[in-house]
Write a protein that holds these residues in place. Structure first.
Motif, PDB file in Angstrom:
ATOM      1  N   ASP A 106      -3.429  -5.171 -17.819  1.00 19.37           N
ATOM      2  CA  ASP A 106      -3.066  -3.751 -17.918  1.00 19.37           C
ATOM      3  C   ASP A 106      -3.821  -2.936 -16.863  1.00 19.37           C
ATOM      4  OD1 ASP A 106      -1.747  -1.510 -18.928  1.00 19.37           O
ATOM      5  OD2 ASP A 106      -3.347  -1.084 -20.365  1.00 19.37           O
ATOM      6  N   SER A 107      -3.784  -3.431 -15.621  1.00 24.68           N
ATOM      7  CA  SER A 107      -4.520  -2.799 -14.519  1.00 24.68           C
ATOM      8  C   SER A 107      -3.579  -2.383 -13.404  1.00 24.68           C
ATOM      9  CB  SER A 107      -5.556  -3.772 -13.934  1.00 24.68           C
ATOM     10  OG  SER A 107      -6.509  -4.152 -14.905  1.00 24.68           O
ATOM     11  N   VAL A 108      -3.820  -1.195 -12.857  1.00 23.93           N
ATOM     12  CA  VAL A 108      -3.139  -0.758 -11.644  1.00 23.93           C
ATOM     13  C   VAL A 108      -4.067  -1.045 -10.476  1.00 23.93           C
ATOM     14  CG1 VAL A 108      -2.248   1.207 -10.365  1.00 23.93           C
ATOM     15  CG2 VAL A 108      -1.776   0.996 -12.811  1.00 23.93           C
ATOM     16  N   LEU A 109      -3.609  -1.862  -9.532  1.00 22.57           N
ATOM     17  CA  LEU A 109      -4.429  -2.288  -8.404  1.00 22.57           C
ATOM     18  C   LEU A 109      -3.937  -1.662  -7.106  1.00 22.57           C
ATOM     19  CD1 LEU A 109      -4.598  -6.112  -9.200  1.00 22.57           C
ATOM     20  CD2 LEU A 109      -6.347  -4.402  -9.712  1.00 22.57           C
ATOM     21  N   LEU A 110      -4.865  -1.177  -6.296  1.00 18.81           N
ATOM     22  CA  LEU A 110      -4.585  -0.702  -4.946  1.00 18.81           C
ATOM     23  C   LEU A 110      -5.112  -1.741  -3.977  1.00 18.81           C
ATOM     24  CD1 LEU A 110      -3.830   1.513  -2.832  1.00 18.81           C
ATOM     25  CD2 LEU A 110      -6.165   2.390  -3.140  1.00 18.81           C
ATOM     26  N   ALA A 132      19.502   7.549   2.944  1.00 15.82           N
ATOM     27  CA  ALA A 132      18.343   6.725   2.637  1.00 15.82           C
ATOM     28  C   ALA A 132      17.169   7.165   3.499  1.00 15.82           C
ATOM     29  CB  ALA A 132      18.663   5.261   2.875  1.00 15.82           C
ATOM     30  N   SER A 133      15.991   6.734   3.124  1.00 19.02           N
ATOM     31  CA  SER A 133      14.789   7.085   3.863  1.00 19.02           C
ATOM     32  C   SER A 133      14.104   5.828   4.375  1.00 19.02           C
ATOM     33  CB  SER A 133      13.813   7.852   2.963  1.00 19.02           C
ATOM     34  OG  SER A 133      14.382   9.049   2.486  1.00 19.02           O
ATOM     35  N   ALA A 134      13.203   6.019   5.305  1.00 23.87           N
ATOM     36  CA  ALA A 134      12.253   4.983   5.694  1.00 23.87           C
ATOM     37  C   ALA A 134      10.903   5.381   5.130  1.00 23.87           C
ATOM     38  CB  ALA A 134      12.185   4.860   7.210  1.00 23.87           C
ATOM     39  N   TYR A 135       9.993   4.401   5.077  1.00 24.12           N
ATOM     40  CA  TYR A 135       8.644   4.655   4.558  1.00 24.12           C
ATOM     41  C   TYR A 135       8.693   5.176   3.124  1.00 24.12           C
ATOM     42  CZ  TYR A 135       7.832   4.678   9.624  1.00 24.12           C
ATOM     43  OH  TYR A 135       7.816   4.362  10.958  1.00 24.12           O
ATOM     44  N   GLN A 136       9.682   4.722   2.356  1.00 24.33           N
ATOM     45  CA  GLN A 136       9.846   5.136   0.972  1.00 24.33           C
ATOM     46  C   GLN A 136       9.402   3.996   0.048  1.00 24.33           C
ATOM     47  OE1 GLN A 136      14.073   5.739   0.342  1.00 24.33           O
ATOM     48  NE2 GLN A 136      14.586   3.853   1.392  1.00 24.33           N
ATOM     49  N   ARG A 137       9.321   4.281  -1.236  1.00 21.40           N
ATOM     50  CA  ARG A 137       8.967   3.264  -2.218  1.00 21.40           C
ATOM     51  C   ARG A 137       9.898   3.356  -3.423  1.00 21.40           C
ATOM     52  NH1 ARG A 137       5.619  -1.120  -0.998  1.00 21.40           N
ATOM     53  NH2 ARG A 137       3.876  -0.422   0.300  1.00 21.40           N
ATOM     54  N   ALA A 138      10.014   2.220  -4.136  1.00 16.44           N
ATOM     55  CA  ALA A 138      10.865   2.186  -5.325  1.00 16.44           C
ATOM     56  C   ALA A 138      10.225   1.317  -6.399  1.00 16.44           C
ATOM     57  CB  ALA A 138      12.250   1.655  -4.978  1.00 16.44           C
ATOM     58  N   VAL A 139      10.525   1.640  -7.650  1.00 10.99           N
ATOM     59  CA  VAL A 139      10.138   0.824  -8.805  1.00 10.99           C
ATOM     60  C   VAL A 139      11.309   0.806  -9.778  1.00 10.99           C
ATOM     61  CG1 VAL A 139       7.658   1.304  -8.619  1.00 10.99           C
ATOM     62  CG2 VAL A 139       9.112   2.811 -10.005  1.00 10.99           C
ATOM     63  N   TYR A 140      11.265  -0.105 -10.731  1.00 12.38           N
ATOM     64  CA  TYR A 140      12.293  -0.154 -11.776  1.00 12.38           C
ATOM     65  C   TYR A 140      11.682   0.260 -13.105  1.00 12.38           C
ATOM     66  CZ  TYR A 140      15.566  -2.051 -15.209  1.00 12.38           C
ATOM     67  OH  TYR A 140      16.431  -2.208 -16.280  1.00 12.38           O
ATOM     68  N   ASP A 141      12.332   1.204 -13.775  1.00  8.14           N
ATOM     69  CA  ASP A 141      11.884   1.697 -15.075  1.00  8.14           C
ATOM     70  C   ASP A 141      12.697   1.010 -16.170  1.00  8.14           C
ATOM     71  OD1 ASP A 141      10.822   3.106 -17.170  1.00  8.14           O
ATOM     72  OD2 ASP A 141      11.978   4.929 -16.794  1.00  8.14           O
ATOM     73  N   THR A 189       3.772   1.265 -14.658  1.00  6.56           N
ATOM     74  CA  THR A 189       3.069   0.532 -15.703  1.00  6.56           C
ATOM     75  C   THR A 189       4.012   0.182 -16.847  1.00  6.56           C
ATOM     76  OG1 THR A 189       2.407   2.513 -16.921  1.00  6.56           O
ATOM     77  CG2 THR A 189       0.980   1.817 -15.109  1.00  6.56           C
ATOM     78  N   ALA A 190       3.476  -0.541 -17.836  1.00  6.52           N
ATOM     79  CA  ALA A 190       4.303  -0.992 -18.959  1.00  6.52           C
ATOM     80  C   ALA A 190       4.827   0.164 -19.787  1.00  6.52           C
ATOM     81  CB  ALA A 190       3.503  -1.943 -19.841  1.00  6.52           C
ATOM     82  N   ASP A 192      -5.425  10.873   0.195  1.00  2.57           N
ATOM     83  CA  ASP A 192      -6.101  10.045  -0.794  1.00  2.57           C
ATOM     84  C   ASP A 192      -5.818  10.584  -2.188  1.00  2.57           C
ATOM     85  OD1 ASP A 192      -7.601  12.341  -0.854  1.00  2.57           O
ATOM     86  OD2 ASP A 192      -9.544  11.367  -0.608  1.00  2.57           O
ATOM     87  N   GLY A 193      -4.686  11.259  -2.335  1.00  2.00           N
ATOM     88  CA  GLY A 193      -4.303  11.817  -3.623  1.00  2.00           C
ATOM     89  C   GLY A 193      -3.680  10.778  -4.531  1.00  2.00           C
ATOM     90  N   LEU A 194      -3.832  10.988  -5.824  1.00  2.00           N
ATOM     91  CA  LEU A 194      -3.258  10.123  -6.840  1.00  2.00           C
ATOM     92  C   LEU A 194      -2.371  10.966  -7.745  1.00  2.00           C
ATOM     93  CD1 LEU A 194      -3.310   7.323  -8.398  1.00  2.00           C
ATOM     94  CD2 LEU A 194      -5.135   8.333  -9.773  1.00  2.00           C
ATOM     95  N   TRP A 195      -1.114  10.554  -7.886  1.00  4.01           N
ATOM     96  CA  TRP A 195      -0.163  11.277  -8.728  1.00  4.01           C
ATOM     97  C   TRP A 195       0.444  10.327  -9.750  1.00  4.01           C
ATOM     98  CZ3 TRP A 195      -0.314  11.597  -3.433  1.00  4.01           C
ATOM     99  CH2 TRP A 195      -0.652  12.845  -2.887  1.00  4.01           C
ATOM    100  N   THR A 196       0.824  10.870 -10.895  1.00  4.35           N
ATOM    101  CA  THR A 196       1.538  10.081 -11.889  1.00  4.35           C
ATOM    102  C   THR A 196       2.795  10.829 -12.322  1.00  4.35           C
ATOM    103  OG1 THR A 196       0.304  11.015 -13.772  1.00  4.35           O
ATOM    104  CG2 THR A 196      -0.576   9.013 -12.750  1.00  4.35           C
ATOM    105  N   TYR A 197       3.822  10.054 -12.649  1.00  5.22           N
ATOM    106  CA  TYR A 197       5.086  10.586 -13.163  1.00  5.22           C
ATOM    107  C   TYR A 197       5.414   9.885 -14.468  1.00  5.22           C
ATOM    108  CZ  TYR A 197      10.163  11.012 -13.709  1.00  5.22           C
ATOM    109  OH  TYR A 197      11.422  11.220 -14.209  1.00  5.22           O
ATOM    110  N   ASP A 198       5.702  10.667 -15.495  1.00  5.45           N
ATOM    111  CA  ASP A 198       6.036  10.142 -16.812  1.00  5.45           C
ATOM    112  C   ASP A 198       7.554  10.149 -16.964  1.00  5.45           C
ATOM    113  OD1 ASP A 198       6.508   9.667 -19.503  1.00  5.45           O
ATOM    114  OD2 ASP A 198       4.804  10.838 -20.186  1.00  5.45           O
ATOM    115  N   SER A 199       8.138   8.948 -16.971  1.00  2.92           N
ATOM    116  CA  SER A 199       9.596   8.867 -17.048  1.00  2.92           C
ATOM    117  C   SER A 199      10.119   9.311 -18.413  1.00  2.92           C
ATOM    118  CB  SER A 199      10.063   7.434 -16.744  1.00  2.92           C
ATOM    119  OG  SER A 199       9.528   6.533 -17.697  1.00  2.92           O
TER     120      SER A 199
END
Length: 380
Positions: free
Chosen positions: A79-83, A276-285, A348-349, A368-375
């Motif tokens: 249950d760890s988020v790793l950079l 579409a964009s370049a230098y973008q990121r995606a995850v699956y919820d 995360t889970a 060096d900012g950290l953001w979170t989004y709650d789906s």
């Protein structure tokens, strides 16, 4: 787009300090511009310094230094988020550091660095849930034919790195992406860009990694057009790896890969992001059965793609993609971050999307900012 490698190669092929295979991990970091960080509730911030890998000194809370092209992965068993790694400075002084973040109190903990060698900036990184290990594929940078390649495994619980290279090794360029296909228990890697002689070329190949046998297998005879720094995520419900990117000509690409059938399928592009964009990121919820695509750079006019990255425009949009319905829906933008590209991102889970670092353009990744989004609540 073919110029995307310029952030690492600058075409003239000068290797900045800290980038080569024999780079000194303790070498002095280049001077960077002063960084201003937001203090909104959506972002956890800490002061930035110019130490090689750590953004705080003395009694201040430890915080990773500013960077772009790093990777965030979620280790489900711990249950760890790793950079992991990234780049800093004017071009590509590569980092090999590893951090974990406690999302409750916002504290970072530093772990064992990757072994000596070029850091994983722009390289494909993924987490194999069945084997409980992070896999890093060293990307090709300056010489497609001769650059060293390797596969490294990281065990979060033991805090150890292991070289698990075997033949054949993929020779994918920087900007390749890698995701975990849980149904097939394989990591799927595609794309990237590297220098071949004096030419920038796409490494438009599909590879699958089996952590149980420590082997790579090249797949798919018919593949999407070459692309790098694209969005890619594995849709668990549909058992498809979904790719979203764009070509040299500014054409938007939307493809899905079926590992079991070993087939890529081109999907019609319907209403959704302007391009579409370049230098973008995606995850699956998993909870919403949607691929989430955030940030990046895109042409101001998709019909006339610029000849260099300077013509790309950054944004902070978040989009949800439904593979089953082939439809898009715009979610709330991350107002606190401003335009963001070359960032790291994972989920995360419990459906918390985590974003770190990046910057407003291809050559400015001093965040060096950290953001979170709650789906679940649809809020940053």
């Amino acid at each position: 787009m073919r110029f995307l490698i310029s952030v690492f190669a600058s075409v003239v092929l000068l290797v900045p300090a800290g980038c080569g295979d024999d780079a000194d991990p303790d070498s002095e970091a280049p001077t960077t511009a002063e960084i201003t960080t937001s203090t909104s509730d959506a972002e956890l911030v800490a002061p930035t310094t110019t130490s090689p890998e750590t953004a705080t000194t003395g009694d201040e809370m430890a915080w990773p230094r500013e960077r772009g092209y790093g990777s965030l992965v979620y280790d489900a068993q711990s249950d760890s988020v790793l950079l992991i790694g990234g780049a800093y400075g004017d071009q590509v002084s590569a980092l090999r550091d590893v951090w974990s973040i406690d999302l409750v109190d916002g504290r970072w903990v530093e772990h064992a660095d990757m072994p000596p060698g070029r850091g994983p900036a722009g390289a494909p990184v993924g987490y194999d849930a069945e084997s409980d290990e992070v896999i890093v594929l060293q990307a090709v940078l300056f010489d497609l034919a001769n650059d060293p390649v390797s596969t490294r495994s990281y065990d979060t619980d033991a805090d150890t790195w292991t070289d698990v290279s075997s033949e054949p090794q993929p020779r994918l360029g920087v900007g390749a992406r890698m995701v975990y296909d849980s149904a097939s228990d394989r990591l799927i890697a595609f794309g990237g860009q590297a220098v071949d002689g004096n030419e920038l070329v796409y490494t438009a190949e599909t590879w699958a990694y089996d952590a149980n046998t420590r082997t790579w297998e090249e797949r798919a005879a018919v593949e999407p057009p070459g692309v790098s720094y694209h969005a890619m995520a594995y849709d668990e419900q549909s058992d498809r790896t979904v790719l979203f990117g764009f070509t040299d000509d500014g054409d938007t690409l939307l493809w899905a890969y079926d590992y079991r059938a070993d087939v890529w399928e081109e999907l019609p592009v319907v209403d959704g992001p302007p391009s579409a964009s370049a230098y973008q990121r995606a995850v699956y919820d998993v909870a919403t059965d949607r691929m989430l695509v955030f940030g990046g750079l895109r042409p101001e006019d998709p019909a006339s793609p610029p000849p260099s990255p300077d013509g790309l425009v950054g944004h902070n949009e978040l989009w949800r993609y439904d593979y089953d319905g082939n439809s898009w829906e715009e979610a709330p933008t991350n107002e606190a971050s401003g335009p963001l590209a070359s960032h790291a991102m994972t989920i995360t889970a419990d459906g918390t999307v985590v974003v770190f670092g990046g910057g407003p353009s291809w050559e400015s990744y001093t965040g060096d900012g950290l953001w979170t989004y709650d789906s679940a609540t649809d809020t940053w």
